[in-house]
Write a protein that holds these residues in place. Structure first.
Motif, mmCIF file in Angstrom:
data_model
loop_
_atom_site.group_PDB
_atom_site.id
_atom_site.type_symbol
_atom_site.label_atom_id
_atom_site.label_comp_id
_atom_site.label_asym_id
_atom_site.label_seq_id
_atom_site.Cartn_x
_atom_site.Cartn_y
_atom_site.Cartn_z
ATOM 1 N N GLN A 53 0.851 3.771 1.876
ATOM 2 C CA GLN A 53 1.302 4.066 3.233
ATOM 3 C C GLN A 53 1.317 2.749 4.014
ATOM 4 O OE1 GLN A 53 -0.698 7.577 4.989
ATOM 5 N NE2 GLN A 53 -1.588 7.938 2.959
ATOM 6 N N ASP A 54 2.444 2.083 3.936
ATOM 7 C CA ASP A 54 2.547 0.760 4.552
ATOM 8 C C ASP A 54 2.968 0.874 6.016
ATOM 9 O OD1 ASP A 54 2.434 -1.946 4.775
ATOM 10 O OD2 ASP A 54 4.163 -2.376 3.505
ATOM 11 N N VAL A 55 2.605 -0.121 6.790
ATOM 12 C CA VAL A 55 3.026 -0.240 8.185
ATOM 13 C C VAL A 55 3.621 -1.632 8.362
ATOM 14 C CG1 VAL A 55 2.291 -0.334 10.592
ATOM 15 C CG2 VAL A 55 1.279 1.362 9.050
ATOM 16 N N THR A 113 -5.172 2.286 0.167
ATOM 17 C CA THR A 113 -3.945 3.083 0.196
ATOM 18 C C THR A 113 -3.136 2.866 1.470
ATOM 19 O OG1 THR A 113 -5.098 4.970 1.196
ATOM 20 C CG2 THR A 113 -4.986 4.884 -1.228
ATOM 21 N N GLU A 114 -3.742 2.244 2.484
ATOM 22 C CA GLU A 114 -3.042 2.042 3.745
ATOM 23 C C GLU A 114 -3.630 0.837 4.466
ATOM 24 O OE1 GLU A 114 -3.634 5.457 6.179
ATOM 25 O OE2 GLU A 114 -5.814 5.432 5.962
ATOM 26 N N ARG A 115 -2.951 0.413 5.519
ATOM 27 C CA ARG A 115 -3.452 -0.689 6.328
ATOM 28 C C ARG A 115 -4.458 -0.163 7.343
ATOM 29 N NH1 ARG A 115 1.236 -4.894 7.974
ATOM 30 N NH2 ARG A 115 -0.547 -6.326 7.832
ATOM 31 N N VAL A 158 -6.608 -4.024 4.608
ATOM 32 C CA VAL A 158 -6.255 -2.699 4.104
ATOM 33 C C VAL A 158 -7.505 -1.827 4.141
ATOM 34 C CG1 VAL A 158 -4.352 -3.496 2.656
ATOM 35 C CG2 VAL A 158 -6.664 -3.369 1.695
ATOM 36 N N SER A 159 -7.305 -0.538 4.042
ATOM 37 C CA SER A 159 -8.430 0.395 4.088
ATOM 38 C C SER A 159 -9.301 0.247 2.845
ATOM 39 C CB SER A 159 -7.906 1.825 4.190
ATOM 40 O OG SER A 159 -7.090 2.134 3.066
ATOM 41 N N PRO A 196 0.837 -1.202 0.000
ATOM 42 C CA PRO A 196 0.000 0.000 0.000
ATOM 43 C C PRO A 196 0.871 1.250 0.000
ATOM 44 C CG PRO A 196 -0.018 -1.052 2.156
ATOM 45 C CD PRO A 196 0.708 -1.979 1.238
#
Length: 543
Positions: free
Chosen positions: A186-188, A228-230, A223-224, A184
């Motif tokens: 914005q990855d975490v 785009t992010e988790r 993911v969202s 994604p």
């Protein structure tokens, strides 16, 4: 009913009477011999109880009392929601022993003699294994688990090299599909357990020393919605690794189980090394390929359908060596690796092998990946590709001197042994049944008509570094096919000795068509000598 037990042993006696009643037998007629408790599954305790009619076998009271205390403690634990109890109505034993010097592509017979069913004393050979609460060792390696994060420190007793931070789990987001990985925007990354892991010394030998590391990992649930992010929502997933050593084996085996409750993510095991290299060696199909640690990125990839990646395929191992010291990372069915130059657990000046354990995605193909233009296939919904539930992985580590070719291609040989373990077979009691045994290889030097040889081999190949990729009946049914290849960068002469009566040998192509007859008769166990160029594949047809 069983909750009322207070005095030591009372719980066991009540359980014995309950088992007898369930079997329609009088109270006191059955006794418990063994109790095995497994808490690897999240929120569930599996208890296997071995019972038998009283008097036919002997249980060990101290082990039963210890098991009783474990079960009573489980009943008080808030995280255990279910007890699965299995009762086995027969006396049985699991026999572990080290099967030494089993010939390659062959067999060796080991006899098990009854010693009196009530006898408790036993004699065991001296073992090189030892262990304490957080470490185990054999004559080759010492393995210690960190109380903080569960990562491993391995000391190679042969070279003195020390590898730290091994078997670190790193979980990142994956918005890709079954064709391509895609992080994604914005990855975490999650690289630490939720709390310090539980470390248990499961066994100290004499056959195997096992260290168990259990921990919970708080992972984003998916993911969202816009991918785009988790997600900010998290779920706790348990990871359990059993690390084992065997006497005489230069390999650290790791069996990892993972209760996956999260979606849209990639889980990898990371193995740092305290040096940097420019290339690594990975086994492929009929070769060991040397690759740069990272593919050189072209200046212009605007016309490329996919973004260049630094993940590469492997067959059974990847080896990262500085020429003096190396670490082989072996796998069983885990064909993707990447060499990391930074990231969680990778110190400055170090590198790491990342072994992909699991990719969890929702679609066969998507058209919105940042790592690929358009679709790679039909946009089919594949929810089972999220791999939810219990998953298991097997891999191993081989610290060594030199590169993968050193010490008789130690890494390659251990990778073969790890992927094709010895198989135990209990033969029929009628060893004189020639119809059954006559189809097995016989040691022609010590034939005993009507009996299986105590030690025999279907094929002997020297040097042992030569890879035998196939031993099979020929397609025509009139011969034996042996396919082998030379993984080295130099020519090698191979010696091949079949373990069955054969008189002719031919070089064949991959379609098993005869190309050239070789000068060989097989008389008196005479070996066949064949030359193999660097990387050459050779198929031999024996008749």
């Amino acid at each position: 009913m069983l909750m009322g037990a207070d005095a030591p042993g009372e719980f066991i006696r009540m359980a014995e009477n309950t088992a007898a009643t369930m079997l329609g037998k009088p109270e006191g007629s059955y006794e418990i011999l063994r109790v095995h408790i497994d808490t690897q599954q999240l929120n569930v305790a599996n208890i296997e109880v071995l019972i038998a009619p009283r008097g036919i076998a002997t249980g060990r009271d101290h082990e039963l009392l210890a098991a009783e205390q474990q079960i009573l403690a489980l009943l008080q634990r808030e995280d255990i929601h279910m007890l699965n109890i299995s009762a086995i109505d027969q006396a049985r034993e699991t026999i572990d022993f080290v099967a030494n010097e089993v010939p390659a592509y062959g067999l060796k017979t080991f006899w098990v003699y009854p010693r009196g069913i009530k006898e408790e004393t036993s004699t065991t050979a001296a073992s090189a294994l030892s262990g304490e609460q957080q470490h185990i060792e054999n004559e080759w390696y010492r393995v210690e688990a960190s109380a903080e994060d569960g990562t491993l420190t391995i000391t190679d007793k042969h070279t003195g090299a020390i590898f730290t931070g091994l078997n670190r789990f790193v979980d990142g987001g994956d918005t890709g599909d079954l064709y391509n990985y895609c992080p994604p925007a914005q990855d975490v990354l999650v690289s630490e357990p939720l709390e310090p892991p539980k470390i248990e010394l499961v066994s100290t030998g004499p056959v195997r020393a096992v260290l168990r590391v259990s921990g919970r990992w708080l992972l984003p649930s998916a993911v969202s919605a816009d991918r785009t992010e988790r997600s900010s929502r998290t779920t706790a997933c348990q990871i359990v690794s059993d690390i084992s050593l065997t006497p005489g084996v230069r390999r650290v085996d790791i069996h990892t189980s993972f209760d996956n409750k999260a979606k849209d993510h990639r889980l990898r095991a990371v193995f740092p090394v305290p040096y940097r290299v420019e290339d690594v060696a990975a086994e492929g199909t009929f070769e060991v390929r040397t690759r740069p640690v990272a593919a050189e990125r072209p200046a212009d990839v605007a016309d490329w359908s996919e973004e260049p990646v630094n993940t590469f395929p492997q067959k059974r191992f990847v080896d990262i060596s500085n020429g003096t010291t190396g670490l082989g990372v072996l796998n069983r069915g885990l064909p993707e690796y990447e060499i990391l130059q930074d990231g969680p657990g990778v110190a400055p000046g170090h590198m790491a092998v990342a072994l992909t354990l699991l990719r969890c995605v929702e679609w066969l193909s998507r058209g919105d990946l940042s790592t690929r233009r358009g679709h790679a296939g039909p946009m089919e919904h594949t929810p089972e590709a999220q791999c939810l539930g219990h998953q298991e992985f097997d891999y191993a580590l081989v610290p060594h001197s030199g590169d993968w070719q050193a010490e008789g291609a130690l890494v390659l040989r251990e990778a073969q042994a790890f992927n094709i373990p010895v198989r135990a077979v209990v033969p029929l009691s009628d060893v004189s049944n020639e119809e059954h045994w006559g189809k097995l290889p016989v040691d022609r030097r010590h034939p005993r008509e009507g009996f299986l040889s105590s030690c025999a081999t279907l094929l002997e190949v020297e040097p042992s570094e030569i890879v035998v990729s196939a031993i099979k009946r020929s397609n025509t049914g009139k011969g034996l096919i042996v396919r082998l290849y030379n993984p080295f960068s130099h020519a090698v002469e191979a010696s091949i000795r079949p373990g069955v009566d054969l008189a002719r040998a031919f070089v064949a192509n991959l379609q098993e068509e005869e190309q050239e007859q070789l000068f060989w008769s097989g008389d008196e166990g005479e070996p066949l000598h064949v030359g193999l160029r660097s990387g050459e594949i050779k198929t031999i047809l024996f008749q």
